[in-house]
Scaffold this motif. Sequence first.
Motif, mmCIF file in Angstrom:
data_model
loop_
_atom_site.group_PDB
_atom_site.id
_atom_site.type_symbol
_atom_site.label_atom_id
_atom_site.label_comp_id
_atom_site.label_asym_id
_atom_site.label_seq_id
_atom_site.Cartn_x
_atom_site.Cartn_y
_atom_site.Cartn_z
ATOM 1 N N VAL A 1 -5.109 36.232 64.132
ATOM 2 C CA VAL A 1 -4.676 35.184 65.057
ATOM 3 C C VAL A 1 -3.182 34.915 64.897
ATOM 4 C CG1 VAL A 1 -4.830 32.696 65.479
ATOM 5 C CG2 VAL A 1 -6.912 34.074 65.374
ATOM 6 N N LEU A 2 -2.721 34.885 63.657
ATOM 7 C CA LEU A 2 -1.290 34.703 63.406
ATOM 8 C C LEU A 2 -0.482 35.840 64.032
ATOM 9 C CD1 LEU A 2 0.926 33.046 62.003
ATOM 10 C CD2 LEU A 2 0.531 34.419 59.939
ATOM 11 N N GLY A 3 -1.056 37.035 64.027
ATOM 12 C CA GLY A 3 -0.398 38.170 64.672
ATOM 13 C C GLY A 3 -0.243 37.959 66.170
ATOM 14 N N VAL A 4 -1.290 37.400 66.826
ATOM 15 C CA VAL A 4 -1.210 37.113 68.260
ATOM 16 C C VAL A 4 -0.086 36.114 68.539
ATOM 17 C CG1 VAL A 4 -2.427 36.151 70.261
ATOM 18 C CG2 VAL A 4 -3.650 37.623 68.655
ATOM 19 N N VAL A 5 -0.004 35.073 67.712
ATOM 20 C CA VAL A 5 1.053 34.068 67.879
ATOM 21 C C VAL A 5 2.423 34.717 67.744
ATOM 22 C CG1 VAL A 5 2.076 31.982 66.913
ATOM 23 C CG2 VAL A 5 -0.407 32.175 67.097
ATOM 24 N N SER A 6 2.588 35.570 66.743
ATOM 25 C CA SER A 6 3.880 36.214 66.508
ATOM 26 C C SER A 6 4.294 37.086 67.685
ATOM 27 C CB SER A 6 3.818 37.057 65.229
ATOM 28 O OG SER A 6 3.489 36.261 64.101
ATOM 29 N N VAL A 7 3.348 37.876 68.204
ATOM 30 C CA VAL A 7 3.655 38.759 69.329
ATOM 31 C C VAL A 7 3.992 37.947 70.575
ATOM 32 C CG1 VAL A 7 2.691 40.496 70.885
ATOM 33 C CG2 VAL A 7 2.279 40.662 68.430
ATOM 34 N N THR A 8 3.251 36.861 70.812
ATOM 35 C CA THR A 8 3.507 36.026 71.990
ATOM 36 C C THR A 8 4.859 35.325 71.880
ATOM 37 O OG1 THR A 8 1.111 35.660 72.151
ATOM 38 C CG2 THR A 8 2.522 34.257 73.490
ATOM 39 N N LEU A 9 5.196 34.834 70.693
ATOM 40 C CA LEU A 9 6.511 34.212 70.491
ATOM 41 C C LEU A 9 7.635 35.227 70.689
ATOM 42 C CD1 LEU A 9 5.843 31.928 67.377
ATOM 43 C CD2 LEU A 9 6.398 31.181 69.704
ATOM 44 N N TRP A 10 7.407 36.426 70.215
ATOM 45 C CA TRP A 10 8.384 37.500 70.406
ATOM 46 C C TRP A 10 8.590 37.754 71.901
ATOM 47 C CZ3 TRP A 10 7.072 43.342 69.750
ATOM 48 C CH2 TRP A 10 8.223 44.097 69.984
ATOM 49 N N GLY A 11 7.488 37.773 72.665
ATOM 50 C CA GLY A 11 7.588 37.967 74.102
ATOM 51 C C GLY A 11 8.347 36.835 74.782
#
Length: 428
Positions: free
Chosen positions: A403-413
């Motif tokens: 889940v933390l990975g999803v947050v990181s990728v979305t923030l990067w986007g």
Amino acid sequence: MPPASSGAAATHAVAARTPSSPEASDTRLNPGGPGYRRMSFALFLAGVATFALLYSTQALLPLVSADFGVSASAASWTVSGATGALALCVLPLSALSERFGRRTVMTASLSVAVVVGLLVPFAPSLGVLIVLRALQGAALAGLPASAMAYLAEEVRPKALVAAIGLFVAGNSIGGMSGRVITGWVAQEWGWRAAVGTIGVIAVACAVAFRLLLPAPRHFSPGSLRPRVLARTVRGHLANPLLCRLYVIGALFMTVFGAVYTVIGYRLTAAPFSLPQGLIGSIFLVYLVGTVSSAAAGKLVARLGRRGALYLAVGTTASGLLLSLGDSIPMVLLGLVLITAGFFAGHAVASSSVSHTATHGRAQASALYQSVYYLGSSVGGTLGAVAFHSGGWAGTVTLGLVAVLGVVSVTLWGTHAARVQRQTFAAAH
């Protein structure tokens, strides 16, 4: 000339000079239009059959372990083998759909999968069972990406998220009904009778799917040349937005695969000690996924794609933490939130892939499905390993990392989009 005639002539003259609106000339399917309901129900049934077959052994893993005398991680390969084979085969089969048509490939894939499904109950050993399940997953690989491409070609853009949401809702119904049915059948007659029952249900879904799905009207055959396919794939992988969506889908599915692969082991052990039938009924929470995936279009319209993803992430993480409780209500509420968050996130990410790709939509969707089911395979295996070494808390920790990975990728986007806007503004 009578006044009425003059008015009519003037009206026709104005109409002749006025260009028709894009929507009026768009012959693709639209809610309320002819064929849309048949298409939606046909693909809904395809989604039901796909998830029911693909995860037919997941709720039965404790019984499979007991029958063959193997550990949870070994039995989990009856699920991971199917999802892994699907992940490997989805891209080649999507290429076939570019040449021979979406409906043809979907029909062939579902037909082979249901035939293998009728053989699964007769597996004499765990090894044979895993091989049959892998063959079943490989056959099912022709459905997800082809269905997404079919929808992108045959449905109007404004209705695309809702149409894909209905297909994903069919996935959730299939996953739910498959697990509930297998749970109660297995309690009375064993896991072999349970997976056989799912095979028979899938046959009925496959027949109805072929009879209902409208013939494609906007499909143009493509090339099967490997160089053309490789160039298309490279183009998609060079698109940063598509790559982020692929990773998001894989991470969401890692959480889902881990949780639902080992939840049966947790509920059969103390302090719950539930019978197999009740464990199967736990999967009724999939109905929440049906609602959340079907509502994905409204979420995106209100919150935007990133806002909808953040909401899905928060819901999933809350569910993981609640599931740590040692009471059935806490575990159930946790599963409800995990399921709602997962299906909403999956519907948003998968529909965004179809919307973003301007060419080679089958390959774009295939890449998404490939990493998505690879996430399921990895999540199921790692979830079982984490459960074996750290109990349910180990599985939850794995889920929270994803889940933390999803947050990181979305923030990067979000950051990348802001930089792109600033660069564009500076250039103009």
